[in-house]
Design a protein around this motif. Sequence first.
Motif, PDB file in Angstrom:
ATOM      1  N   LYS A 196       0.828  -1.202   0.000  1.00 17.71           N
ATOM      2  CA  LYS A 196       0.000   0.000   0.000  1.00 17.71           C
ATOM      3  C   LYS A 196       0.867   1.258   0.000  1.00 17.71           C
ATOM      4  CE  LYS A 196      -3.577  -2.308   2.770  1.00 17.71           C
ATOM      5  NZ  LYS A 196      -2.924  -3.393   3.483  1.00 17.71           N
ATOM      6  N   LEU A 197       0.284   2.366  -0.461  1.00 15.62           N
ATOM      7  CA  LEU A 197       0.978   3.650  -0.428  1.00 15.62           C
ATOM      8  C   LEU A 197       1.279   4.003   1.024  1.00 15.62           C
ATOM      9  CD1 LEU A 197       1.983   6.220  -1.889  1.00 15.62           C
ATOM     10  CD2 LEU A 197      -0.300   7.189  -1.534  1.00 15.62           C
ATOM     11  N   PRO A 198       2.565   4.118   1.387  1.00 13.27           N
ATOM     12  CA  PRO A 198       2.898   4.349   2.804  1.00 13.27           C
ATOM     13  C   PRO A 198       2.667   5.788   3.217  1.00 13.27           C
ATOM     14  CG  PRO A 198       4.884   4.305   1.480  1.00 13.27           C
ATOM     15  CD  PRO A 198       3.758   3.963   0.549  1.00 13.27           C
ATOM     16  N   ASP A 199       2.662   5.990   4.516  1.00 12.08           N
ATOM     17  CA  ASP A 199       2.586   7.331   5.085  1.00 12.08           C
ATOM     18  C   ASP A 199       3.902   8.032   4.793  1.00 12.08           C
ATOM     19  OD1 ASP A 199       2.388   9.613   6.573  1.00 12.08           O
ATOM     20  OD2 ASP A 199       1.984   8.632   8.482  1.00 12.08           O
ATOM     21  N   LEU A 200       3.856   9.100   3.996  1.00 13.77           N
ATOM     22  CA  LEU A 200       5.075   9.788   3.601  1.00 13.77           C
ATOM     23  C   LEU A 200       5.500  10.857   4.600  1.00 13.77           C
ATOM     24  CD1 LEU A 200       4.235  10.156  -0.191  1.00 13.77           C
ATOM     25  CD2 LEU A 200       5.549   8.364   0.945  1.00 13.77           C
ATOM     26  N   GLY A 201       4.782  10.988   5.683  1.00 12.72           N
ATOM     27  CA  GLY A 201       5.167  11.923   6.736  1.00 12.72           C
ATOM     28  C   GLY A 201       4.728  13.339   6.426  1.00 12.72           C
ATOM     29  N   GLU A 202       5.032  14.270   7.329  1.00 10.86           N
ATOM     30  CA  GLU A 202       4.761  15.695   7.191  1.00 10.86           C
ATOM     31  C   GLU A 202       3.265  15.983   6.998  1.00 10.86           C
ATOM     32  OE1 GLU A 202       7.058  17.751   7.712  1.00 10.86           O
ATOM     33  OE2 GLU A 202       8.863  16.533   7.512  1.00 10.86           O
ATOM     34  N   THR A 231      -1.475  13.268   3.066  1.00 14.64           N
ATOM     35  CA  THR A 231      -2.531  12.265   3.054  1.00 14.64           C
ATOM     36  C   THR A 231      -2.755  11.636   1.690  1.00 14.64           C
ATOM     37  OG1 THR A 231      -4.198  13.988   2.682  1.00 14.64           O
ATOM     38  CG2 THR A 231      -3.733  13.357   4.974  1.00 14.64           C
ATOM     39  N   GLU A 232      -2.136  12.163   0.636  1.00 12.72           N
ATOM     40  CA  GLU A 232      -2.288  11.580  -0.687  1.00 12.72           C
ATOM     41  C   GLU A 232      -1.055  11.882  -1.515  1.00 12.72           C
ATOM     42  OE1 GLU A 232      -5.044  13.924   0.119  1.00 12.72           O
ATOM     43  OE2 GLU A 232      -3.620  15.520  -0.302  1.00 12.72           O
ATOM     44  N   ALA A 233      -0.950  11.174  -2.633  1.00 11.01           N
ATOM     45  CA  ALA A 233       0.159  11.388  -3.557  1.00 11.01           C
ATOM     46  C   ALA A 233      -0.315  11.042  -4.967  1.00 11.01           C
ATOM     47  CB  ALA A 233       1.368  10.530  -3.174  1.00 11.01           C
ATOM     48  N   GLU A 234       0.287  11.691  -5.945  1.00  9.86           N
ATOM     49  CA  GLU A 234      -0.063  11.456  -7.344  1.00  9.86           C
ATOM     50  C   GLU A 234       0.998  10.582  -8.002  1.00  9.86           C
ATOM     51  OE1 GLU A 234      -0.495  13.967 -11.519  1.00  9.86           O
ATOM     52  OE2 GLU A 234      -0.760  14.982  -9.598  1.00  9.86           O
ATOM     53  N   ILE A 235       0.562   9.565  -8.718  1.00  7.25           N
ATOM     54  CA  ILE A 235       1.491   8.701  -9.434  1.00  7.25           C
ATOM     55  C   ILE A 235       2.060   9.479 -10.619  1.00  7.25           C
ATOM     56  CG2 ILE A 235       1.746   6.580 -10.779  1.00  7.25           C
ATOM     57  CD1 ILE A 235      -0.490   5.365  -9.112  1.00  7.25           C
ATOM     58  N   VAL A 236       3.373   9.691 -10.613  1.00  7.95           N
ATOM     59  CA  VAL A 236       4.036  10.401 -11.702  1.00  7.95           C
ATOM     60  C   VAL A 236       4.562   9.424 -12.741  1.00  7.95           C
ATOM     61  CG1 VAL A 236       5.946  11.926 -12.303  1.00  7.95           C
ATOM     62  CG2 VAL A 236       4.656  12.318 -10.202  1.00  7.95           C
ATOM     63  N   ARG A 237       5.218   8.368 -12.264  1.00  3.05           N
ATOM     64  CA  ARG A 237       5.837   7.436 -13.214  1.00  3.05           C
ATOM     65  C   ARG A 237       6.012   6.077 -12.548  1.00  3.05           C
ATOM     66  NH1 ARG A 237      11.511   6.619 -14.660  1.00  3.05           N
ATOM     67  NH2 ARG A 237      11.985   8.119 -13.002  1.00  3.05           N
ATOM     68  N   TRP A 238       5.528   5.035 -13.233  1.00 10.28           N
ATOM     69  CA  TRP A 238       5.779   3.683 -12.758  1.00 10.28           C
ATOM     70  C   TRP A 238       7.181   3.262 -13.173  1.00 10.28           C
ATOM     71  CZ3 TRP A 238       3.196   1.117  -9.250  1.00 10.28           C
ATOM     72  CH2 TRP A 238       1.845   1.394  -9.033  1.00 10.28           C
ATOM     73  N   LEU A 239       7.907   2.653 -12.248  1.00 13.30           N
ATOM     74  CA  LEU A 239       9.271   2.216 -12.513  1.00 13.30           C
ATOM     75  C   LEU A 239       9.339   0.725 -12.809  1.00 13.30           C
ATOM     76  CD1 LEU A 239      11.056   4.209  -9.642  1.00 13.30           C
ATOM     77  CD2 LEU A 239      10.616   4.933 -11.989  1.00 13.30           C
ATOM     78  N   PRO A 263      -4.911   7.996  -2.051  1.00  8.02           N
ATOM     79  CA  PRO A 263      -4.754   8.333  -0.631  1.00  8.02           C
ATOM     80  C   PRO A 263      -3.758   7.391   0.029  1.00  8.02           C
ATOM     81  CG  PRO A 263      -6.744   7.043  -0.948  1.00  8.02           C
ATOM     82  CD  PRO A 263      -6.174   7.282  -2.327  1.00  8.02           C
ATOM     83  N   VAL A 264      -3.182   7.846   1.125  1.00  9.54           N
ATOM     84  CA  VAL A 264      -2.293   6.995   1.906  1.00  9.54           C
ATOM     85  C   VAL A 264      -3.070   5.772   2.370  1.00  9.54           C
ATOM     86  CG1 VAL A 264      -1.025   6.822   4.079  1.00  9.54           C
ATOM     87  CG2 VAL A 264      -0.754   8.837   2.646  1.00  9.54           C
ATOM     88  N   GLY A 265      -2.473   4.594   2.182  1.00  5.99           N
ATOM     89  CA  GLY A 265      -3.132   3.361   2.560  1.00  5.99           C
ATOM     90  C   GLY A 265      -3.800   2.646   1.399  1.00  5.99           C
TER      91      GLY A 265
END
Length: 468
Positions: A8-14, A17-25, A70-72
Amino acid sequence: MAQVLEFKLPDLGEGLTEAEIVRWLVEVGDVVAIDQPVVEVETAKAMVEVPCPYGGVVTARFGEEGTELPVGAPLLTVAVGAAEGSSGSAPSPSPSSASSSLSSSPSPSPSSGSGTESSGGSGNVLVGYGTGAPAARRRRIRPDRLDRAVAEVLVAEAPVHEGPVPVVSPLVRRLARQHDIDLRRLAGSGPDGLILRADVDRAIRTAEETAAATARVQAPVAAVVAAPNGVAAASDAERIPLRGVRGAVADKLSRSRTEIPDATCWVDADATELMAVRAAMNAATGPSAGPKVSVLALLARICTAALARFPELNATVDTAAREIVRLPGVHLGFAAQTERGLVVPVVRDAHTRNAESIGAEIARLTELARTGKLSPAQLTGGTFTLNNYGVFGVDGSTPIINHPEAAMLGVGRIMPKPWVYQGELAVRQVVQLSLTFDHRVCDGGTAGGFLRYVADCVEQPAVLLRTL
């Protein structure tokens, strides 16, 4: 025996609560090692490469590039635990054994702290960030690049009746056929699982509600939308989501305007002497000559000296406790415009640095900002912000305070203007300085004193020598 684990998308701190997928590696079917970066995401603070704590074969990815999660939420699933000695090959568990491992126990979460060693995970979800993540719903996936065995483990289908469908009434069969209802997938409420008309009616209502909800979500914007001022907005107007850096900036500026009773004062200053001093610094040669010093670095050093004299402005307000919190050190933020939007990197402990050291750190952080490699820690914790909007060719502005700080100094362009110098009209290098401050932390006299000291140092750099 292979086991499919969900990452799952981890808690990135600070507080993110969410993050956008920019590029799959990685692609579905790729073999990944423990802690190998698998996706690059953009948060409201920075670009981050997220490493996967499991080693194995990627069996599914959740979300296309540009999707905000979202995170999680699930990022991908990995089949781990292949037989030893099978180099480069995907795990091939039997469908029955793999299915039982999935159904009998939930996918381990990186934050649980258990099961990672046995499953090949490191537990280091994202080095330097928190690992806690709320539970997320498992999604249905249908991989198309894996062997048959692993695919059978992952595909989640609705239950299907085997053998004759338990329906007696021809009316029920006709009703289901007319509404395209698959009777094999219905659970009957009659004796021995007999499918009744009520069961079909319930399935029809569910299908209609689902179709209606989908239509509402996908419905186009009305041809004409009435705006508050009476101006019509066309349906083909461009809509830009406020997310990522742009969304974070919007939230922070809105909060600043909502919570902070700000006031702005400004002054024009003769920067001719400051520019001459900078030229002399950068023209120096020999062993004592250091790197070039920028105007921003000199202004930053002037700011730290001014804050030492007026510590009221190096503060924040604890609204819950109704207290002004004066901060012991100066962590100086500076506004930097990038392709991702406006960011504010922070020079840590600026009060302990000279102009040369501040300039070197500004240059380093600016380069990281341009390449999108600033970490969240480098974008938070500021206590005062310096905004040089003069680089955009404007003379002045009314800066919006970078919440939760108490003040921001804005600097316009330095340009030749007519100026009374030593009683005579002359052409001098003039700059407008603007200070926006939180009126809760100080009154106009303190803000004016700070701004006047900054202007004096700009006009007479020798004034600064008294505090060095």
